[in-house]
Design an enzyme around this catalytic site. Sequence first.
Site, PDB file in Angstrom:
ATOM      1  N   TRP A  99       1.651   6.429   5.732  1.00 28.76           N
ATOM      2  CA  TRP A  99       1.999   7.254   4.577  1.00 28.76           C
ATOM      3  C   TRP A  99       1.677   8.682   4.985  1.00 28.76           C
ATOM      4  O   TRP A  99       0.531   9.010   5.266  1.00 28.76           O
ATOM      5  CB  TRP A  99       1.188   6.819   3.361  1.00 28.76           C
ATOM      6  N   GLU A 102      -1.095   7.014 -20.007  1.00 24.44           N
ATOM      7  CA  GLU A 102      -0.778   5.942 -19.069  1.00 24.44           C
ATOM      8  C   GLU A 102       0.709   5.607 -19.101  1.00 24.44           C
ATOM      9  O   GLU A 102       1.333   5.372 -18.063  1.00 24.44           O
ATOM     10  CB  GLU A 102      -1.628   4.705 -19.385  1.00 24.44           C
ATOM     11  N   ARG A 151       0.818  -1.212   0.000  1.00 25.06           N
ATOM     12  CA  ARG A 151       0.000   0.000   0.000  1.00 25.06           C
ATOM     13  C   ARG A 151       0.853   1.264   0.000  1.00 25.06           C
ATOM     14  O   ARG A 151       0.343   2.347  -0.260  1.00 25.06           O
ATOM     15  CB  ARG A 151      -0.921   0.000   1.230  1.00 25.06           C
ATOM     16  N   GLU A 160       5.860   7.337 -12.210  1.00 26.54           N
ATOM     17  CA  GLU A 160       5.597   6.688 -10.932  1.00 26.54           C
ATOM     18  C   GLU A 160       6.804   5.928 -10.399  1.00 26.54           C
ATOM     19  O   GLU A 160       7.122   6.018  -9.208  1.00 26.54           O
ATOM     20  CB  GLU A 160       4.422   5.710 -11.061  1.00 26.54           C
ATOM     21  N   HIS A 175       1.189  22.409 -30.835  1.00 26.47           N
ATOM     22  CA  HIS A 175       0.561  23.442 -30.019  1.00 26.47           C
ATOM     23  C   HIS A 175       1.301  23.653 -28.699  1.00 26.47           C
ATOM     24  O   HIS A 175       0.674  23.968 -27.685  1.00 26.47           O
ATOM     25  CB  HIS A 175      -0.911  23.092 -29.769  1.00 26.47           C
TER      26      HIS A 175
END
Length: 607
Positions: A74, A479, A27, A486, A502
């Site tokens: 955390w 993704e 976790r 990450e 752009h």
Amino acid sequence: MCGIVGVLGNHEAAPILLDALKRLEYRGYDSAGIATVNDGVLDCRRAVGKLVNLSDLLVHRPLAGKAGIGHTRWATHGAPTEANAHPHRAGPVAVVHNGIIENFRELRAELAEAGIGHETETDTETVALLTQHHMAQGMAPEAAAQATIARLRGAYALLFLFEGEGDLLIAARAGSPLAIGHGAGEMFVGSDAIALGDLTDRITYLEEGDIAVVTRAGAVIRDAAGRRVSRAETRIAIDHARVDKAGHRHFMAKEIAEQPVVIGDALRHFLSEDGTGIVLPEGAPDFAPVERIVMVACGTAHYACLTAKYWFEQLARLPVEVDIASEFRYREPPITPGTLAIFVSQSGETADTLAALRHCRDRAARLLAVINVETSSIARESDVALPILAGAEIGVASTKAFTCQLTVLLLLALRAAQARGEMGAERLADLLSGLRGLPATLNTAMAIDADVREVARDLAGAASALFLGRGLMYPLALEGALKLKEISYIHAEGYASGELKHGPIALIDETMPVIVMAPCDALFEKTVSNMQEVMARGGRVVLVSDAAGAAAAGEGTFRTIILPTVDPVLAPILFALPAQLIAYHTAIAKGTDVDQPRNLAKSVTVE
């Protein structure tokens, strides 16, 4: 947040608590601690960093006692220090907590007026201090905990342990999940079923507002109104083989490799025995009268929703709005009666997604959840929940859950297309045939691993990277960039290829790797034009395509990764594989923590 465990056992609690906390490492956390009661004496041990530090501390300063609580933290309020680690103790009470107490400053000020100061930066310490204050005024532990809980605002899962009480835990849930485990003369509490998987298979999930008084004889549960209630006991089946690394170096590598198997499991669950029909559970929506779909999720699940938007709109001609859950709930968009609301979450406990679901209750025609944990809050509060059947996903960076989400969402879109008369039987049969063959195709595609390692060695030295894609590949570009950020900590951005001119093209130089996701589909030539613009400015292009695309693109790419050819509708599920492997091998090359990247938690149960 992030992980809670409690034990009222027949054996020494400390090693049991430590083992349970190890099962919760996935976790994400930055400190850990446990507290026990032994012969009536309450004591705590806490350590910063990995659980091995707590384990070492317990060797030198052991804790005895058969009743105890543990936590992996955390950080939210206060830095990851030993002082801020849980459990927090104030005199005769120790507390562990997931969530955020929103009014802790107000409570802290009240305590200060009573002459009670604080020593940490955390909101959780205030819970312990307030409970101590109530006990000092003569309240028994249970009454003191209940009086404290009544003052709290915010999201929390709380577990209390008291000096002099070797057969008492008090648990409370508001917003953050908490479960009670039943044993033979023993009782357990955990923030999820995995924490309790080696201790019991009999679980009772607390509902919103519940407070439970737990002893070895059982649990007495009262709801938010104080009424004694009975909550169902559920038998869980934790697949321990899927919680083990099974010989892989990391959980993420194992979970990437499992994708053919779990996608096959999902297909078998939702397809008829002959594989030619889509079977949804009772209560599934009738798509024919649906006017629009609202899809809400966070992170990787949000990108699964963006992909599904293309599928629903192109295949079923059904308008779809996709929202990030944390924005949706505060934007308070109008929900018309003909709206189907779909909520996607791996854990089924994502705080913002759950809040968005509650906003849509009594507004949308139906609430549908796409989840991995069938007993989760989002599953229970939806009209119907569709399991993605990915099994326990331990790596913080989602892989198999993402591709299983895509698989189930595609099946929904195909069902919608069929119900709305937008897809003929022959085209539906072709796509279902392709889906049935996708696990084998993914197995074949695993052969790209060696090529990806070469790409990763170069990416590991980059400061930034761009991912480009068009149509169904645009969410995959997002993704891919997220995965790289990450676990490798390389700044990365995903863009629709047509947006390159752009703004992002200003970033292109010889140091900028650009990963282009481009199957040979109807938009391929346009994507190649964007790719040529990158190469003309010295950018290093990594082309991810199929054999036809690689041949048509010609020379000039820095690297090319070739995947098997699939129907363009199915390509997002297949192209997730290189996005995952690029991130994984880049993280390996950089030496970062793949399964538990810094600052991230697997299940975000607070805002």
